[in-house]
Design a protein around this motif. Structure first.
Motif, PDB file in Angstrom:
ATOM      1  N   TRP A  34       0.876  -1.176   0.000  1.00  0.00           N
ATOM      2  CA  TRP A  34       0.000   0.000   0.000  1.00  0.00           C
ATOM      3  C   TRP A  34       0.912   1.224   0.000  1.00  0.00           C
ATOM      4  CZ3 TRP A  34      -5.473  -0.875   0.908  1.00  0.00           C
ATOM      5  CH2 TRP A  34      -6.237   0.289   0.779  1.00  0.00           C
ATOM      6  N   ARG A  35       0.972   1.880  -1.121  1.00  0.00           N
ATOM      7  CA  ARG A  35       1.998   2.905  -1.302  1.00  0.00           C
ATOM      8  C   ARG A  35       1.663   4.219  -0.581  1.00  0.00           C
ATOM      9  NH1 ARG A  35       5.760   1.496  -4.968  1.00  0.00           N
ATOM     10  NH2 ARG A  35       5.295  -0.255  -6.362  1.00  0.00           N
ATOM     11  N   THR A  36       2.719   4.912  -0.178  1.00  0.00           N
ATOM     12  CA  THR A  36       2.577   6.234   0.412  1.00  0.00           C
ATOM     13  C   THR A  36       1.994   7.196  -0.618  1.00  0.00           C
ATOM     14  OG1 THR A  36       4.445   5.888   1.912  1.00  0.00           O
ATOM     15  CG2 THR A  36       3.827   8.175   1.447  1.00  0.00           C
ATOM     16  N   ALA A  37       0.986   7.965  -0.192  1.00  0.00           N
ATOM     17  CA  ALA A  37       0.329   8.893  -1.119  1.00  0.00           C
ATOM     18  C   ALA A  37       0.922  10.289  -1.082  1.00  0.00           C
ATOM     19  CB  ALA A  37      -1.163   8.965  -0.810  1.00  0.00           C
ATOM     20  N   GLY A  38       1.511  10.665   0.039  1.00  0.00           N
ATOM     21  CA  GLY A  38       2.072  12.008   0.150  1.00  0.00           C
ATOM     22  C   GLY A  38       2.784  12.197   1.467  1.00  0.00           C
ATOM     23  N   ARG A  39       3.349  13.378   1.646  1.00  0.00           N
ATOM     24  CA  ARG A  39       4.106  13.674   2.858  1.00  0.00           C
ATOM     25  C   ARG A  39       3.628  14.972   3.495  1.00  0.00           C
ATOM     26  NH1 ARG A  39       8.452  10.533   4.046  1.00  0.00           N
ATOM     27  NH2 ARG A  39       9.049   9.029   2.428  1.00  0.00           N
ATOM     28  N   SER A  41       4.955  18.115   6.501  1.00  0.00           N
ATOM     29  CA  SER A  41       6.209  18.862   6.672  1.00  0.00           C
ATOM     30  C   SER A  41       7.090  18.350   7.794  1.00  0.00           C
ATOM     31  CB  SER A  41       5.892  20.347   6.915  1.00  0.00           C
ATOM     32  OG  SER A  41       5.178  20.519   8.128  1.00  0.00           O
ATOM     33  N   SER A  42       6.552  17.525   8.685  1.00  0.00           N
ATOM     34  CA  SER A  42       7.343  17.031   9.811  1.00  0.00           C
ATOM     35  C   SER A  42       6.659  15.808  10.404  1.00  0.00           C
ATOM     36  CB  SER A  42       7.481  18.132  10.881  1.00  0.00           C
ATOM     37  OG  SER A  42       8.314  17.716  11.942  1.00  0.00           O
ATOM     38  N   SER A  43       7.362  15.104  11.286  1.00  0.00           N
ATOM     39  CA  SER A  43       6.791  13.932  11.939  1.00  0.00           C
ATOM     40  C   SER A  43       5.733  14.344  12.963  1.00  0.00           C
ATOM     41  CB  SER A  43       7.891  13.124  12.642  1.00  0.00           C
ATOM     42  OG  SER A  43       8.836  12.649  11.706  1.00  0.00           O
ATOM     43  N   ILE A  44       4.827  13.423  13.271  1.00  0.00           N
ATOM     44  CA  ILE A  44       3.766  13.689  14.233  1.00  0.00           C
ATOM     45  C   ILE A  44       4.314  13.596  15.653  1.00  0.00           C
ATOM     46  CG2 ILE A  44       1.545  12.890  15.121  1.00  0.00           C
ATOM     47  CD1 ILE A  44       0.956  11.805  12.307  1.00  0.00           C
ATOM     48  N   ALA A  45       4.056  14.637  16.455  1.00  0.00           N
ATOM     49  CA  ALA A  45       4.523  14.684  17.842  1.00  0.00           C
ATOM     50  C   ALA A  45       3.413  14.356  18.834  1.00  0.00           C
ATOM     51  CB  ALA A  45       5.103  16.063  18.165  1.00  0.00           C
ATOM     52  N   GLN A  46       2.202  14.883  18.593  1.00  0.00           N
ATOM     53  CA  GLN A  46       1.058  14.667  19.470  1.00  0.00           C
ATOM     54  C   GLN A  46      -0.160  14.319  18.622  1.00  0.00           C
ATOM     55  OE1 GLN A  46       0.272  17.974  22.156  1.00  0.00           O
ATOM     56  NE2 GLN A  46       2.419  18.592  22.111  1.00  0.00           N
ATOM     57  N   THR A  47      -1.008  13.448  19.141  1.00  0.00           N
ATOM     58  CA  THR A  47      -2.220  13.094  18.410  1.00  0.00           C
ATOM     59  C   THR A  47      -3.443  13.224  19.305  1.00  0.00           C
ATOM     60  OG1 THR A  47      -2.002  10.744  18.988  1.00  0.00           O
ATOM     61  CG2 THR A  47      -1.013  11.476  16.907  1.00  0.00           C
ATOM     62  N   GLY A  48      -4.567  13.532  18.681  1.00  0.00           N
ATOM     63  CA  GLY A  48      -5.859  13.570  19.347  1.00  0.00           C
ATOM     64  C   GLY A  48      -6.915  13.124  18.363  1.00  0.00           C
ATOM     65  N   ILE A 307       2.763  -1.924   4.508  1.00  0.00           N
ATOM     66  CA  ILE A 307       2.874  -0.467   4.603  1.00  0.00           C
ATOM     67  C   ILE A 307       4.242  -0.131   5.189  1.00  0.00           C
ATOM     68  CG2 ILE A 307       2.014   1.592   5.791  1.00  0.00           C
ATOM     69  CD1 ILE A 307      -0.744   0.495   5.632  1.00  0.00           C
ATOM     70  N   ASP A 308       4.900   0.862   4.632  1.00  0.00           N
ATOM     71  CA  ASP A 308       6.201   1.309   5.135  1.00  0.00           C
ATOM     72  C   ASP A 308       5.987   2.153   6.388  1.00  0.00           C
ATOM     73  OD1 ASP A 308       8.846   1.965   5.456  1.00  0.00           O
ATOM     74  OD2 ASP A 308       8.859   3.490   3.884  1.00  0.00           O
ATOM     75  N   MET A 309       5.795   1.480   7.511  1.00  0.00           N
ATOM     76  CA  MET A 309       5.464   2.147   8.772  1.00  0.00           C
ATOM     77  C   MET A 309       6.223   1.497   9.906  1.00  0.00           C
ATOM     78  SD  MET A 309       1.675   2.469  10.525  1.00  0.00           S
ATOM     79  CE  MET A 309       1.751   0.896  11.384  1.00  0.00           C
ATOM     80  N   ASP A 310       6.688   2.302  10.843  1.00  0.00           N
ATOM     81  CA  ASP A 310       7.370   1.808  12.032  1.00  0.00           C
ATOM     82  C   ASP A 310       6.369   1.605  13.151  1.00  0.00           C
ATOM     83  OD1 ASP A 310       8.940   2.216  14.721  1.00  0.00           O
ATOM     84  OD2 ASP A 310      10.465   1.801  13.211  1.00  0.00           O
ATOM     85  N   ALA A 311       6.561   0.575  13.950  1.00  0.00           N
ATOM     86  CA  ALA A 311       5.629   0.264  15.042  1.00  0.00           C
ATOM     87  C   ALA A 311       5.531   1.391  16.058  1.00  0.00           C
ATOM     88  CB  ALA A 311       6.051  -1.036  15.738  1.00  0.00           C
ATOM     89  N   PHE A 322      -4.754   7.768   6.586  1.00  0.00           N
ATOM     90  CA  PHE A 322      -4.002   7.470   7.798  1.00  0.00           C
ATOM     91  C   PHE A 322      -2.681   8.230   7.713  1.00  0.00           C
ATOM     92  CE2 PHE A 322      -6.543   3.475   8.094  1.00  0.00           C
ATOM     93  CZ  PHE A 322      -6.963   3.615   9.419  1.00  0.00           C
ATOM     94  N   TYR A 323      -2.408   9.073   8.708  1.00  0.00           N
ATOM     95  CA  TYR A 323      -1.134   9.778   8.809  1.00  0.00           C
ATOM     96  C   TYR A 323      -0.234   9.072   9.816  1.00  0.00           C
ATOM     97  CZ  TYR A 323      -3.433  13.804   6.534  1.00  0.00           C
ATOM     98  OH  TYR A 323      -4.097  14.640   5.667  1.00  0.00           O
ATOM     99  N   PHE A 324       1.044   8.973   9.507  1.00  0.00           N
ATOM    100  CA  PHE A 324       2.024   8.429  10.453  1.00  0.00           C
ATOM    101  C   PHE A 324       3.400   8.956  10.073  1.00  0.00           C
ATOM    102  CE2 PHE A 324       1.054   5.397   7.120  1.00  0.00           C
ATOM    103  CZ  PHE A 324       2.290   5.101   6.576  1.00  0.00           C
ATOM    104  N   ASP A 325       4.221   9.177  11.083  1.00  0.00           N
ATOM    105  CA  ASP A 325       5.546   9.771  10.894  1.00  0.00           C
ATOM    106  C   ASP A 325       5.394  11.068  10.099  1.00  0.00           C
ATOM    107  OD1 ASP A 325       8.283   9.979  11.197  1.00  0.00           O
ATOM    108  OD2 ASP A 325       8.727   8.862   9.374  1.00  0.00           O
ATOM    109  N   ASP A 326       5.988  11.190   8.924  1.00  0.00           N
ATOM    110  CA  ASP A 326       5.878  12.423   8.129  1.00  0.00           C
ATOM    111  C   ASP A 326       5.179  12.174   6.793  1.00  0.00           C
ATOM    112  OD1 ASP A 326       7.819  10.914   6.898  1.00  0.00           O
ATOM    113  OD2 ASP A 326       9.237  12.566   6.628  1.00  0.00           O
ATOM    114  N   ARG A 327       4.275  11.178   6.755  1.00  0.00           N
ATOM    115  CA  ARG A 327       3.625  10.842   5.491  1.00  0.00           C
ATOM    116  C   ARG A 327       2.214  10.315   5.744  1.00  0.00           C
ATOM    117  NH1 ARG A 327       7.802   7.713   6.859  1.00  0.00           N
ATOM    118  NH2 ARG A 327       7.564   5.454   7.028  1.00  0.00           N
ATOM    119  N   TYR A 328       1.516  10.009   4.649  1.00  0.00           N
ATOM    120  CA  TYR A 328       0.158   9.492   4.779  1.00  0.00           C
ATOM    121  C   TYR A 328      -0.154   8.544   3.625  1.00  0.00           C
ATOM    122  CZ  TYR A 328      -1.015  13.150   1.331  1.00  0.00           C
ATOM    123  OH  TYR A 328      -1.062  13.943   0.217  1.00  0.00           O
ATOM    124  N   ILE A 329      -1.179   7.719   3.875  1.00  0.00           N
ATOM    125  CA  ILE A 329      -1.706   6.846   2.840  1.00  0.00           C
ATOM    126  C   ILE A 329      -3.187   7.149   2.679  1.00  0.00           C
ATOM    127  CG2 ILE A 329      -0.030   4.992   3.128  1.00  0.00           C
ATOM    128  CD1 ILE A 329      -2.081   3.547   4.880  1.00  0.00           C
TER     129      ILE A 329
END
Length: 332
Positions: A34-39, A41-48, A307-311, A322-329
């Motif tokens: 499942w390929r990355t669709a876009g990026r 500007s920075s990695s996610i620090a906090q989520t809600g 998916i190229d995603m870290d645990a 879905f957003y994770f790190d500095d990218r999304y699918i």
């Protein structure tokens, strides 16, 4: 203590080490990547539930990244189309306009805030001691206050107060929904979602077609003309007009009706789900080892994708993404 520790045998240490081994989900068949669709500007620090904060201070909402930068060390609480609600390092609630202007508003609370929401001139705040309060946005005057049981331990996924016309639904840290009329400033009703002692705060709530669905980490409530409750160890939940889907700590994906009638279940051994979304005719469950499981809504068929995603990545669910790190699918 040193003596006690030194007396541990090597066999005991090896036993503890062996027991700490963690099983992870390994699919039998992977259909593809499942390929990355876009990026972003920075990695996610906090989520809600409503927004996320990036490492560079930018705001990420369900509609994408905003050109708004929040001050360093501020904690993101909530965001809507008008206000970004944050907590300063001093324990004050600071509101930033969503349009990026400088007209911020500060409430000098000097105490920990769990959750907050705003509708017009009414600010609903849930404090970390489970106290509920309403304030005037314009005057900052206290309009209503109600105490509740102080929680022993809470789930980090804290749901913000929910406005339903003139009603404010406080989603408490001890597993209740407290309904307050914001016009008369009267407490109308309290509904128990779940009554467990630990980690029992309300983590999710939504209302569709006069049917309210709310959950804690330990159970789910459906409230319309009747109340229905079921016990599940819930990781993620999604609710649409067609039904409710949830993932559990046991690696299950479960389908329920809007009134909690059981429909189907599919188990994925050792799966640790970190995201769930229902789009079109599919249920998308994101697994932390880097897999997307796309199921039919009846859970009878599914495909697994890499998916190229870290645990360790923080996850934010946007509108069809879905957003994770500095990218999304994309999942639409």
């Amino acid at each position: 203590m040193k003596l006690a520790l030194s007396s541990l045998s090597i066999a005991t240490i090896l036993l503890f080490t062996g027991c700490s081994h963690k099983e992870v989900y390994k699919p039998d068949n992977v259909k593809g990547e499942w390929r990355t669709a876009g990026r972003i500007s920075s990695s996610i620090a906090q989520t809600g539930q409503s927004a996320a904060l990036l490492e560079n201070g930018h705001l990420l909402t369900a509609n994408g990244e905003k050109n708004i930068k929040l001050p360093k060390n501020y904690r993101l609480i909530n965001a809507d189309n008008t206000w970004i609600i944050t907590e300063s390092p001093e324990g004050n609630m600071v509101l930033f306009p969503e349009d990026g202007t400088d007209a911020k508003v500060t409430f000098d609370f000097k105490r920990d805030i769990a959750a907050a929401s705003i509708q017009e001139d009414v600010v609903a705040v849930l404090f970390a001691n489970n106290e509920m309060a309403l304030y005037s946005l314009e005057s900052k005057k206290l309009l209503f206050k109600e105490s509740a049981n102080i929680p022993i331990a809470v789930d980090a996924r804290i749901a913000n107060p929910y406005f339903l016309k003139e009603l404010v639904l406080f989603l408490t840290l001890d597993g209740k929904i407290v309904i307050v009329n914001s016009e008369t400033k009267q407490l109308l009703r309290s509904v128990v979602v779940n009554s467990d002692e630990y980690f029992n705060n309300v983590t999710y709530m939504n209302v569709i077609d006069n049917n309210l669905v709310a959950s804690t980490g330990n159970g789910v409530l459906a409230l319309s003309q009747k109340e229905a409750r079921e016990k599940y160890e819930i990781r993620n939940i999604a609710y649409t007009t067609e039904g409710i889907w949830l993932t559990t700590k046991q690696g299950e994906v479960i389908a329920l009706s809007p009134t909690l009638q059981f429909k189907a279940k599919k188990k994925f051994p050792f799966a640790h789900f970190v995201g769930l979304s229902v789009q079109n005719d599919r249920v998308y469950a994101l697994e932390q080892e880097g897999y997307m499981i796309a199921l039919t809504k009846n859970l009878l068929a599914y495909d697994v994708y890499d998916i190229d995603m870290d645990a360790k990545n923080k996850i934010f669910l946007g509108d069809g993404r879905f957003y994770f790190d500095d990218r999304y699918i994309n999942i639409k």
